[in-house]
Design a protein around this motif. Structure first.
Motif, mmCIF file in Angstrom:
data_model
loop_
_atom_site.group_PDB
_atom_site.id
_atom_site.type_symbol
_atom_site.label_atom_id
_atom_site.label_comp_id
_atom_site.label_asym_id
_atom_site.label_seq_id
_atom_site.Cartn_x
_atom_site.Cartn_y
_atom_site.Cartn_z
ATOM 1 N N GLU A 194 -59.901 0.974 13.410
ATOM 2 C CA GLU A 194 -59.156 2.209 13.669
ATOM 3 C C GLU A 194 -58.800 2.903 12.351
ATOM 4 N N ARG A 195 -58.255 2.096 11.466
ATOM 5 C CA ARG A 195 -57.871 2.668 10.177
ATOM 6 C C ARG A 195 -59.074 3.265 9.457
ATOM 7 N N ALA A 196 -60.211 2.593 9.661
ATOM 8 C CA ALA A 196 -61.417 3.020 8.964
ATOM 9 C C ALA A 196 -61.871 4.417 9.370
ATOM 10 N N THR A 197 -61.440 4.843 10.574
ATOM 11 C CA THR A 197 -61.889 6.164 11.019
ATOM 12 C C THR A 197 -61.126 7.292 10.320
ATOM 13 N N ILE A 198 -60.066 6.936 9.600
ATOM 14 C CA ILE A 198 -59.326 7.960 8.853
ATOM 15 C C ILE A 198 -60.143 8.368 7.642
ATOM 16 N N VAL A 199 -60.631 9.580 7.662
ATOM 17 C CA VAL A 199 -61.433 10.054 6.526
ATOM 18 C C VAL A 199 -60.602 11.035 5.687
ATOM 19 N N PRO A 200 -60.948 11.186 4.419
ATOM 20 C CA PRO A 200 -60.182 12.116 3.582
ATOM 21 C C PRO A 200 -60.185 13.511 4.205
ATOM 22 N N LYS A 201 -59.083 14.192 4.103
ATOM 23 C CA LYS A 201 -58.980 15.549 4.657
ATOM 24 C C LYS A 201 -59.976 16.471 3.956
ATOM 25 N N LYS A 202 -60.833 17.113 4.719
ATOM 26 C CA LYS A 202 -61.884 17.938 4.120
ATOM 27 C C LYS A 202 -61.662 19.413 4.412
ATOM 28 N N ASP A 203 -60.555 19.758 5.039
ATOM 29 C CA ASP A 203 -60.407 21.124 5.517
ATOM 30 C C ASP A 203 -59.438 21.955 4.686
ATOM 31 N N GLY A 204 -59.311 21.597 3.422
ATOM 32 C CA GLY A 204 -58.450 22.393 2.562
ATOM 33 C C GLY A 204 -59.221 22.945 1.386
ATOM 34 N N ILE A 205 -58.657 23.980 0.758
ATOM 35 C CA ILE A 205 -59.272 24.550 -0.436
ATOM 36 C C ILE A 205 -58.198 24.734 -1.495
ATOM 37 N N ALA A 206 -58.509 24.305 -2.716
ATOM 38 C CA ALA A 206 -57.580 24.459 -3.838
ATOM 39 C C ALA A 206 -58.286 25.243 -4.935
ATOM 40 N N ILE A 207 -57.650 26.334 -5.361
ATOM 41 C CA ILE A 207 -58.258 27.217 -6.364
ATOM 42 C C ILE A 207 -57.331 27.344 -7.564
ATOM 43 N N ILE A 208 -57.903 27.247 -8.774
ATOM 44 C CA ILE A 208 -57.128 27.546 -9.979
ATOM 45 C C ILE A 208 -57.704 28.832 -10.566
ATOM 46 N N VAL A 209 -56.826 29.813 -10.809
ATOM 47 C CA VAL A 209 -57.252 31.147 -11.250
ATOM 48 C C VAL A 209 -56.758 31.375 -12.674
ATOM 49 N N TYR A 210 -57.674 31.777 -13.592
ATOM 50 C CA TYR A 210 -57.277 31.897 -15.003
ATOM 51 C C TYR A 210 -57.626 33.235 -15.631
ATOM 52 N N ASN A 211 -57.851 34.257 -14.822
ATOM 53 C CA ASN A 211 -58.016 35.604 -15.337
ATOM 54 C C ASN A 211 -57.596 36.586 -14.254
ATOM 55 N N PHE A 215 -51.445 21.468 -8.962
ATOM 56 C CA PHE A 215 -52.841 21.822 -8.677
ATOM 57 C C PHE A 215 -53.675 20.563 -8.439
ATOM 58 N N LEU A 216 -53.496 19.560 -9.298
ATOM 59 C CA LEU A 216 -54.280 18.323 -9.171
ATOM 60 C C LEU A 216 -54.001 17.626 -7.840
ATOM 61 N N ASP A 217 -52.761 17.672 -7.398
ATOM 62 C CA ASP A 217 -52.379 17.099 -6.101
ATOM 63 C C ASP A 217 -53.089 17.811 -4.955
ATOM 64 N N MET A 218 -53.005 19.140 -4.967
ATOM 65 C CA MET A 218 -53.666 19.934 -3.930
ATOM 66 C C MET A 218 -55.164 19.657 -3.938
ATOM 67 N N ALA A 219 -55.751 19.662 -5.134
ATOM 68 C CA ALA A 219 -57.202 19.496 -5.268
ATOM 69 C C ALA A 219 -57.653 18.132 -4.756
ATOM 70 N N ALA A 220 -56.835 17.100 -5.006
ATOM 71 C CA ALA A 220 -57.215 15.735 -4.608
ATOM 72 C C ALA A 220 -57.359 15.612 -3.095
ATOM 73 N N SER A 221 -56.610 16.410 -2.338
ATOM 74 C CA SER A 221 -56.696 16.306 -0.884
ATOM 75 C C SER A 221 -57.474 17.458 -0.265
ATOM 76 N N ALA A 222 -58.040 18.337 -1.084
ATOM 77 C CA ALA A 222 -58.830 19.470 -0.574
ATOM 78 C C ALA A 222 -60.314 19.157 -0.672
ATOM 79 N N GLY A 223 -61.066 19.521 0.348
ATOM 80 C CA GLY A 223 -62.510 19.296 0.319
ATOM 81 C C GLY A 223 -63.219 20.235 -0.633
ATOM 82 N N THR A 224 -62.627 21.407 -0.835
ATOM 83 C CA THR A 224 -63.236 22.419 -1.706
ATOM 84 C C THR A 224 -62.302 22.744 -2.867
#
Lengths: 144, 144, 144
Positions: C4-21, C130-139
């Motif tokens: 059961e636990r094994a079916t938990i897959v990393p969340k792939k439905d988020g997007i994290a963007i870092i903008v520098y301009n 940002f690193l936290d958001m990115a770690a759990s975002a698929g994109t």
């Protein structure tokens, strides 16, 4: 056994960055991201290609882009007051803290850059190395 | 059965790139990354938007950025000597090798670009297509 | 249970963007990607740093880059005709629709930007956010 194996999930705690320019902002970004990532226990891999290659040369001091070039010293001072080391120091620190830093083989050949032109601790590799790092990293970024 | 299903892990062997500029370095980067990725058996999807759209036009020859523009021919020659094909050839090769290449619908409308202006093999799609590709790709990059 | 636990897959439905301009194209890109992502039910997190900080200031109207600056109004009109709101409206809409928008603490201090200079709904955070958001975002994307 099958279930045990199934609990192995892709490693999500790494970051792979490809850097393709070397103005002050572009050079500093991956360094500061790397500092944060390393302090959080993440694996860090940075691959430098095209105009990013300059950022790996001995004695390189990145300049602010375009008309902001003349304000480079002022920006360095402002960042220094916040406890942010110089670019050269950050690169050295990150490598010592375990970041893997790669210079692109093709870019070195095309631009006539030799290994002895680069700061200590840089490895030379092809784009396959970046793709390998990126495939196992939860976070992938191109900065340039 | 549950355990069997559990062994299905998210696909980590794809790369999705969004390209938003078209100078020589920016245009060549995704092409060379795609070459590496395709040769490693990865799925490749590239989405062109904003100023990146130019890179999909028939006969487009990317120029080095800013004051380096006049050195475009020299750079092409240097890369050619390393066995790197021209930009137009790389784009053609990548599409033939299976890379999916998309032109952004909105950008085409806003900039007045028609399908017949684009090289053969390009598909037209909205930003949802990039987000779809990125969601199932282990590596996601924005280059511009 | 293990299965059961094994079916938990990393969340792939988020997007994290870092903008520098913050030129027109750079400012609009994450806004339009966010619109698409939010309408697809994805979680959106955008982190602004370095020259990207300007894009969060009250009354900011991004200009086309370099020599294209004078064509900003024309581009806005063309996009308006396709039903694309102004940059300021898109930022407001995205925040209201649930996008998390962050201003980089260090950049604010270095550039002397105060919270009251920023549009409503922006949170202030360090690169770890940002690193936290990115770690759990698929994109994950860096745009600048």
């Amino acid at each position: 056994m099958t279930a045990e194996r199934a609990t192995i999930v892709p490693k999500k705690d790494g970051i792979a960055i490809i850097v393709y320019n070397s103005t002050f902002d572009i050079a500093m970004m991956p360094m500061m991201i790397a500092q944060g990532a390393l302090s959080m226990g993440m694996e860090v891999g940075i691959f430098y290609t095209f105009f990013g290659m300059n950022a790996l040369k001995k004695g390189f001091r990145p300049k602010m882009p375009g008309m902001w070039r003349m304000f480079t010293g002022m920006m360095e001072k402002k960042m220094g007051r916040q406890g942010i080391p110089s670019y050269a120091q950050l690169l050295k620190d990150n490598i010592e803290m375990g970041a893997k830093v790669y210079a692109c083989t093709t870019t070195m050949t095309v631009m006539g850059v030799r290994k002895e032109d680069l700061v200590d601790g840089i490895e030379i590799a092809g784009v396959a190395k970046f793709l390998d790092m990126a495939a196992s990293a939860g976070t992938t970024l191109a900065i340039g």
